[in-house]
Scaffold this motif. Structure first.
Motif, PDB file in Angstrom:
ATOM      1  N   THR A  75       0.761  -1.159  -0.091  1.00 23.16           N
ATOM      2  CA  THR A  75      -0.113   0.019   0.133  1.00 23.16           C
ATOM      3  C   THR A  75       0.687   1.159   0.086  1.00 23.16           C
ATOM      4  OG1 THR A  75      -0.290  -0.167   2.259  1.00 23.16           O
ATOM      5  CG2 THR A  75      -1.951  -0.929   1.075  1.00 23.16           C
ATOM      6  N   ILE A  76       2.282   0.893  -0.255  1.00 23.55           N
ATOM      7  CA  ILE A  76       2.868   2.418  -0.389  1.00 23.55           C
ATOM      8  C   ILE A  76       2.420   3.045  -1.863  1.00 23.55           C
ATOM      9  CG2 ILE A  76       5.351   3.382  -1.013  1.00 23.55           C
ATOM     10  CD1 ILE A  76       6.471   1.281   0.996  1.00 23.55           C
ATOM     11  N   GLY A  77       1.848   2.166  -2.665  1.00 21.19           N
ATOM     12  CA  GLY A  77       1.047   2.409  -3.870  1.00 21.19           C
ATOM     13  C   GLY A  77       0.259   3.747  -3.394  1.00 21.19           C
ATOM     14  N   GLY A  78      -0.579   3.306  -2.279  1.00 18.30           N
ATOM     15  CA  GLY A  78      -1.518   4.470  -1.667  1.00 18.30           C
ATOM     16  C   GLY A  78      -0.833   5.751  -1.434  1.00 18.30           C
ATOM     17  N   PHE A  79       0.456   5.780  -1.013  1.00 19.05           N
ATOM     18  CA  PHE A  79       1.374   6.756  -0.474  1.00 19.05           C
ATOM     19  C   PHE A  79       1.459   7.405  -1.702  1.00 19.05           C
ATOM     20  CE2 PHE A  79       5.268   9.112   0.636  1.00 19.05           C
ATOM     21  CZ  PHE A  79       5.218   9.444   1.647  1.00 19.05           C
ATOM     22  N   ILE A  80       2.066   6.986  -2.765  1.00 21.17           N
ATOM     23  CA  ILE A  80       2.312   7.339  -4.161  1.00 21.17           C
ATOM     24  C   ILE A  80       1.060   8.227  -4.506  1.00 21.17           C
ATOM     25  CG2 ILE A  80       2.994   6.947  -6.451  1.00 21.17           C
ATOM     26  CD1 ILE A  80       4.614   4.636  -5.223  1.00 21.17           C
ATOM     27  N   ALA A  81      -0.113   7.410  -4.279  1.00 20.60           N
ATOM     28  CA  ALA A  81      -1.239   8.133  -5.109  1.00 20.60           C
ATOM     29  C   ALA A  81      -1.484   9.349  -4.401  1.00 20.60           C
ATOM     30  CB  ALA A  81      -2.575   7.106  -4.753  1.00 20.60           C
ATOM     31  N   GLY A  82      -1.361   9.332  -2.990  1.00 18.32           N
ATOM     32  CA  GLY A  82      -1.822  10.536  -2.126  1.00 18.32           C
ATOM     33  C   GLY A  82      -0.706  11.716  -2.584  1.00 18.32           C
ATOM     34  N   GLN A 202      -6.244   3.399   2.253  1.00 12.19           N
ATOM     35  CA  GLN A 202      -6.607   4.624   2.687  1.00 12.19           C
ATOM     36  C   GLN A 202      -5.669   5.495   3.702  1.00 12.19           C
ATOM     37  OE1 GLN A 202      -8.881   6.447   1.156  1.00 12.19           O
ATOM     38  NE2 GLN A 202      -9.002   8.448   2.520  1.00 12.19           N
ATOM     39  N   LEU A 203      -4.954   4.743   4.870  1.00 10.42           N
ATOM     40  CA  LEU A 203      -4.129   5.267   5.751  1.00 10.42           C
ATOM     41  C   LEU A 203      -2.950   5.974   4.889  1.00 10.42           C
ATOM     42  CD1 LEU A 203      -2.975   5.900   8.500  1.00 10.42           C
ATOM     43  CD2 LEU A 203      -2.371   3.524   8.482  1.00 10.42           C
ATOM     44  N   GLN A 204      -2.429   5.217   4.073  1.00  9.60           N
ATOM     45  CA  GLN A 204      -1.053   5.551   3.140  1.00  9.60           C
ATOM     46  C   GLN A 204      -1.460   6.723   2.171  1.00  9.60           C
ATOM     47  OE1 GLN A 204       1.874   4.525   3.528  1.00  9.60           O
ATOM     48  NE2 GLN A 204       2.196   2.152   3.357  1.00  9.60           N
ATOM     49  N   ILE A 205      -2.722   6.606   1.665  1.00  7.55           N
ATOM     50  CA  ILE A 205      -3.078   7.928   0.947  1.00  7.55           C
ATOM     51  C   ILE A 205      -3.215   9.258   1.834  1.00  7.55           C
ATOM     52  CG2 ILE A 205      -5.161   8.961  -0.086  1.00  7.55           C
ATOM     53  CD1 ILE A 205      -6.173   6.599  -1.255  1.00  7.55           C
ATOM     54  N   VAL A 206      -3.578   9.070   3.036  1.00  7.72           N
ATOM     55  CA  VAL A 206      -3.806  10.259   3.812  1.00  7.72           C
ATOM     56  C   VAL A 206      -2.366  10.645   4.267  1.00  7.72           C
ATOM     57  CG1 VAL A 206      -6.073  10.096   4.306  1.00  7.72           C
ATOM     58  CG2 VAL A 206      -4.246   9.054   5.850  1.00  7.72           C
ATOM     59  N   ILE A 207      -1.544   9.615   4.444  1.00  9.63           N
ATOM     60  CA  ILE A 207       0.009  10.088   4.842  1.00  9.63           C
ATOM     61  C   ILE A 207       0.756  10.548   3.588  1.00  9.63           C
ATOM     62  CG2 ILE A 207       2.149   8.815   5.548  1.00  9.63           C
ATOM     63  CD1 ILE A 207       0.613   6.654   7.229  1.00  9.63           C
ATOM     64  N   GLY A 208       0.496  10.174   2.639  1.00  8.93           N
ATOM     65  CA  GLY A 208       0.893  10.793   1.296  1.00  8.93           C
ATOM     66  C   GLY A 208       0.531  12.019   1.155  1.00  8.93           C
ATOM     67  N   ILE A 209      -0.713  12.443   1.357  1.00 11.05           N
ATOM     68  CA  ILE A 209      -1.147  13.676   1.111  1.00 11.05           C
ATOM     69  C   ILE A 209      -0.420  14.707   2.413  1.00 11.05           C
ATOM     70  CG2 ILE A 209      -3.051  15.329   1.598  1.00 11.05           C
ATOM     71  CD1 ILE A 209      -4.726  13.011   0.173  1.00 11.05           C
ATOM     72  N   LEU A 210      -0.598  14.183   3.487  1.00 14.29           N
ATOM     73  CA  LEU A 210       0.125  15.094   4.533  1.00 14.29           C
ATOM     74  C   LEU A 210       1.722  15.335   4.049  1.00 14.29           C
ATOM     75  CD1 LEU A 210       0.352  16.432   7.136  1.00 14.29           C
ATOM     76  CD2 LEU A 210       0.638  14.148   8.194  1.00 14.29           C
ATOM     77  N   PHE A 211       2.256  14.301   3.689  1.00 13.31           N
ATOM     78  CA  PHE A 211       3.612  14.401   3.349  1.00 13.31           C
ATOM     79  C   PHE A 211       3.892  15.588   2.087  1.00 13.31           C
ATOM     80  CE2 PHE A 211       7.077  13.103   0.341  1.00 13.31           C
ATOM     81  CZ  PHE A 211       8.333  13.125   1.208  1.00 13.31           C
ATOM     82  N   VAL A 212       3.070  15.646   1.208  1.00 13.43           N
ATOM     83  CA  VAL A 212       3.318  16.539   0.139  1.00 13.43           C
ATOM     84  C   VAL A 212       3.028  17.989   0.783  1.00 13.43           C
ATOM     85  CG1 VAL A 212       2.123  17.333  -1.789  1.00 13.43           C
ATOM     86  CG2 VAL A 212       2.851  15.043  -1.733  1.00 13.43           C
ATOM     87  N   TYR A 213       1.932  18.023   1.605  1.00 12.18           N
ATOM     88  CA  TYR A 213       1.653  19.190   2.115  1.00 12.18           C
ATOM     89  C   TYR A 213       2.991  19.888   3.255  1.00 12.18           C
ATOM     90  CZ  TYR A 213      -3.513  18.667   1.309  1.00 12.18           C
ATOM     91  OH  TYR A 213      -4.689  18.732   1.037  1.00 12.18           O
ATOM     92  N   VAL A 351      -5.111  15.466  11.467  1.00  6.50           N
ATOM     93  CA  VAL A 351      -6.214  14.977  12.101  1.00  6.50           C
ATOM     94  C   VAL A 351      -6.645  13.677  11.076  1.00  6.50           C
ATOM     95  CG1 VAL A 351      -8.488  15.385  12.235  1.00  6.50           C
ATOM     96  CG2 VAL A 351      -6.823  16.979  13.030  1.00  6.50           C
ATOM     97  N   SER A 352      -6.426  13.683   9.979  1.00  6.66           N
ATOM     98  CA  SER A 352      -6.871  12.572   8.923  1.00  6.66           C
ATOM     99  C   SER A 352      -5.999  11.388   9.169  1.00  6.66           C
ATOM    100  CB  SER A 352      -6.804  13.223   7.346  1.00  6.66           C
ATOM    101  OG  SER A 352      -7.724  13.941   7.222  1.00  6.66           O
ATOM    102  N   VAL A 353      -4.797  11.464   9.240  1.00  2.00           N
ATOM    103  CA  VAL A 353      -3.698  10.474   9.470  1.00  2.00           C
ATOM    104  C   VAL A 353      -4.072   9.792  10.806  1.00  2.00           C
ATOM    105  CG1 VAL A 353      -1.317   9.809   9.968  1.00  2.00           C
ATOM    106  CG2 VAL A 353      -1.988  11.322   8.125  1.00  2.00           C
ATOM    107  N   ILE A 354      -4.291  10.542  11.976  1.00  2.00           N
ATOM    108  CA  ILE A 354      -4.446   9.899  13.339  1.00  2.00           C
ATOM    109  C   ILE A 354      -5.853   9.103  13.080  1.00  2.00           C
ATOM    110  CG2 ILE A 354      -5.128  10.412  15.477  1.00  2.00           C
ATOM    111  CD1 ILE A 354      -3.112  12.859  15.336  1.00  2.00           C
ATOM    112  N   SER A 355      -6.851   9.749  12.619  1.00  2.00           N
ATOM    113  CA  SER A 355      -8.158   9.121  12.477  1.00  2.00           C
ATOM    114  C   SER A 355      -8.198   7.863  11.587  1.00  2.00           C
ATOM    115  CB  SER A 355      -9.303  10.009  11.928  1.00  2.00           C
ATOM    116  OG  SER A 355      -9.277  11.503  12.678  1.00  2.00           O
ATOM    117  N   CYS A 356      -7.611   7.716  10.479  1.00  2.00           N
ATOM    118  CA  CYS A 356      -7.304   6.771   9.641  1.00  2.00           C
ATOM    119  C   CYS A 356      -6.673   5.704  10.404  1.00  2.00           C
ATOM    120  CB  CYS A 356      -6.760   7.026   8.297  1.00  2.00           C
ATOM    121  SG  CYS A 356      -7.173   6.141   6.911  1.00  2.00           S
TER     122      CYS A 356
END
Length: 529
Positions: A75-82, A202-213, A351-356
Motif C-alpha cells: 500500500t505504499i502505492g496508496g502513499f504514491i497516490a496521495g 486509505q491510511l497510506q493515501i492520507v499519509i502521502g497527502i500530508l507528506f506533500v503538504y 487529523v486525517s492520518v490519526i483518525s485513519c
C-alpha cells in the motif's frame, strides 16, 4: 499373539487420546509395523501385526507480522497516490506565480488537476484487463515505470501541455494502484485481520497527502516533485521482496507456488492445509461454474456486489470531503484564526492520518457497517452546520460568537470521514466480488469512483459560485443522509467472514448454509482410524 493385539489396541487408544487434545487440520493414514515395539526376538516375522496410526498435527497460531509487513509495503502505492492527489495544492499557486517560467492560468490549473482523474479512469480500464493476466505483484512493479515517467515530465516541463501529459500518466498509475493494492491486501490477509489490512490503503493515501503538504511548505515545486519521484523507486525495491498473492497463483494453476506464498504469509510453523483446501474448493467451484464474463456479472451475487460497490464509491466522493477541504482555509480565516493557510492544511492532514490509523485498529472489532453509519451521521451533522454557517455569512449575520463551531465541524468531518467513508469503500470492493470477476468488477467500481472525482473536482467550484457555498454543503448533507440509508439497508457486514461466506450471503443463501460451507472447508477435529 494375544499380547501383540493387546499392545496394539493400547497404542491405538493412546494415540486417540493424544489426537483429541490437538487441533487437527488434515488426517494422514500411515501403516506402522509393530515389530520394533514388541521387541520379541523369537517372534516370527510372518505374524507381524500392523495398524493404521494417525499422526496428529498441532495447528499453531499464524504469524501476523509478515501479513502486516506485506500489506504496508504493497500500500505504499496508496502513499504514491496521495502524493499525486495532493501535488496541485501546494504547486498550483507557485506555478501561477511563474515559478516554471511559462504562464499558467487558473483555468490551466483546473485542467492540470482534472486530467489526473481522466488518466485514473484509463488506468482502471487497463488494470481490469491485465491484473488477472500478469498478477498483482508484477502489476504493482510495472506501475513504477509510468509513475516515474510522469514525475519526470512534471519536473522538466516547459509548457502546460507537458504538465498535463505528466499528470495524465500519474493519474493512470493512481487509478491502477487504487485497484491492485486493495486487491492484494484482501487476498493475503486471514479473515481475522483482513479488515485492518484493507484500511492500510486509505491510511497510506492520507499519509502521502500530508507528506506533500509538509514538503510543499518548505520546498519549491521542482524539488518537491523530485522528492515524490524518488518514492516509486524505493517502492519497487521493497515490493520486489514480497511474494505474489496465493490466490493469483491458484488461478494460474501454480499450486506449489501458492503453497509457498501462503506459508510465507502465515509463518513456517503454521499448518496451511485447511486454508489451501478452502481456496482450492472455491477455485474449483468457480471453474466448474465458469461462464462467460457477460453472464457471470449477471449473477445475483455479482449484481448485488455492483450495487454495493458503485453505491459506496459514489457516496465516498459525494460526501462533501472535497468541499470541506476546499473551504478549510476560508473557514479558519472567517473564524478569526491567524493560522497561515499552509499550516491549516497540515493540521487537517494530521487529523486525517490519526483518525485513519484509529480505523485500522477498530475496523475488525466494530465492523464495517457500524463505522460507515457512524461516519455518515457525524459528517451529515457537520456538513449541515457548515451550510448554516456559510448561510449566515452570506446574509451578513453576526457569527463572531460561534467562530469555534465551523473549526470544530471541519475537524469532526475529517475525523468521521477517515474512520468510515474514507477507508472502508476500498476495503469492501476487495471483499464483495468473487474471484471469477474480481479483476473486472473492481476496475469498474474504481473507474466509477474516479469519474465521480472528476465531476466533483471540475464542477464543484462552478456549482458553488452559481448557488452559493451554503447550498453546496446542504446538497452534500442530503447525499450523506441518503448514504446512511443505503448503508443500513444495502451494505452487508463482512467482518470476520470468509470470501465464500460473503458470496453465499450476496447470493441469498441463508446463514447456516454459509457457515456450513466454511466449516466443511476444514477437516474435522475427530481422529479416524
Amino acid at each position: 499373539m494375544d499380547f501383540q493385539l493387546f499392545r496394539a489396541k493400547k497404542l491405538k487408544s493412546s494415540i486417540l487420546k493424544l489426537g483429541l487434545k490437538a487441533t487437527v487440520d488434515h488426517m494422514r493414514a500411515r501403516r506402522e509395523n509393530l515389530e520394533p515395539l514388541l521387541d520379541h526376538k523369537d517372534m516370527d516375522k510372518k505374524t507381524a501385526f500392523s495398524i493404521e496410526v494417525l499422526e496428529p498435527v498441532v495447528r499453531k497460531e499464524s504469524k501476523k507480522t509478515t501479513q502486516y509487513v506485506a500489506a504496508l509495503t504493497a500500500t505504499i502505492g496508496g502513499f504514491i497516490a496521495g502524493n499525486i492527489l495532493a501535488w496541485s495544492s501546494p504547486a498550483g499557486p507557485k506555478l501561477m506565480d511563474g515559478e516554471y517560467g511559462f504562464p499558467v492560468t487558473e483555468d490551466d490549473m483546473s485542467w492540470v488537476g482534472g486530467i489526473m482523474a481522466i488518466g485514473a479512469i484509463i488506468g482502471c480500464i487497463i488494470t481490469g484487463l491485465t491484473v488477472d493476466v500478469f498478477g498483482r505483484k508484477n502489476l504493482m512493479l510495472f506501475l513504477v515505470a509510468p509513475t516515474t515517467i510522469g514525475w519526470c515530465a512534471i519536473i522538466w516541463a516547459e509548457s502546460v501541455f507537458i504538465l498535463c501529459c505528466g499528470r495524465f500518466l500519474l493519474g493512470a498509475a493512481c487509478g491502477s494502484f487504487s485497484i491492485v493494492c486493495p486487491m492484494y491486501t484482501g487476498e493475503i490477509g486471514e479473515n481475522s485481520i483482513r479488515g485492518t489490512l484493507g484500511t492500510y490503503f486509505q491510511l497510506q493515501i492520507v499519509i502521502g497527502i500530508l507528506f506533500v503538504y509538509l514538503i510543499g511548505s518548505i520546498l519549491n515545486t521542482f524539488w518537491m516533485s523530485i522528492t515524490c519521484a524518488v518514492i516509486p523507486l524505493v517502492y519497487a525495491g521493497l515490493m520486489g521482496l514480497m511474494p505474489e498473492s496465493p490466490t493469483f497463483h491458484f488461478k494460474k494453476g501454480e499450486v506449489e507456488n501458492a503453497k509457498m506464498s501462503l506459508q510465507w504469509f502465515r509463518g513456517p510453523e503454521y499448518d496451511i492445509n485447511g486454508e489451501i483446501k478452502e481456496m482450492l474448493d472455491i477455485i474449483d467451484r468457480d471453474e466448474r461454474e465458469k461462464v462467460p464474463l457477460a453472464i457471470a456479472i449477471r449473477s445475483k451475487a455479482a449484481k448485488k456486489g455492483f450495487v454495493i460497490g458503485l453505491g459506496i464509491m459514489f457516496f465516498q466522493q459525494f460526501s462533501g470531503i472535497n468541499a470541506v477541504i476546499f473551504y478549510t482555509t476560508q473557514i479558519f480565516q472567517s473564524a478569526g484564526s491567524t493560522i497561515p493557510p499552509d499550516l491549516c492544511t497540515i493540521m487537517t492532514g494530521v487529523v486525517s492520518v490519526i483518525s485513519c490509523y484509529i480505523a485500522t485498529v477498530i475496523v475488525d472489532k466494530l465492523g464495517r457497517r457500524l463505522l460507515l453509519l457512524t461516519s455518515g451521521t457525524v459528517m451529515a451533522l457537520c456538513c449541515g452546520v457548515l451550510g448554516g454557517y456559510f448561510y449566515m455569512l452570506k446574509h451578513n449575520m453576526d457569527v463572531s460568537n460561534i467562530g469555534w463551531l465551523p473549526i470544530a465541524c471541519v475537524c469532526g468531518f475529517n475525523i468521521a470521514f477517515s474512520l468510515g467513508f474514507g477507508p472502508i469503500p476500498w476495503m469492501l470492493v476487495g471483499e464483495i466480488f468473487s474471484s471469477q470477476i474480481k479483476g473486472t468488477a473492481s476496475s469498474i467500481a474504481c473507474l466509477f469512483n474516479w469519474a465521480c472525482v472528476f465531476m466533483v473536482t471540475k464542477f464543484f467550484s462552478v456549482i458553488a459560485e452559481m448557488f452559493g457555498s451554503y447550498s453546496t454543503f446542504w446538497f452534500f448533507t442530503a447525499m450523506l443522509v441518503t448514504a446512511i440509508a443505503f448503508t443500513f439497508f444495502v451494505v452487508p457486514e463482512t467482518k470476520g467472514k470468509s470470501f465464500e461466506q460473503i458470496q453465499s450471503e450476496l447470493s441469498g443463501e441463508n446463514e447456516s448454509q454459509s457457515e456450513a460451507s466454511t466449516v466443511s472447508a476444514y477437516p474435522s477435529k475427530d481422529l479416524k482410524y
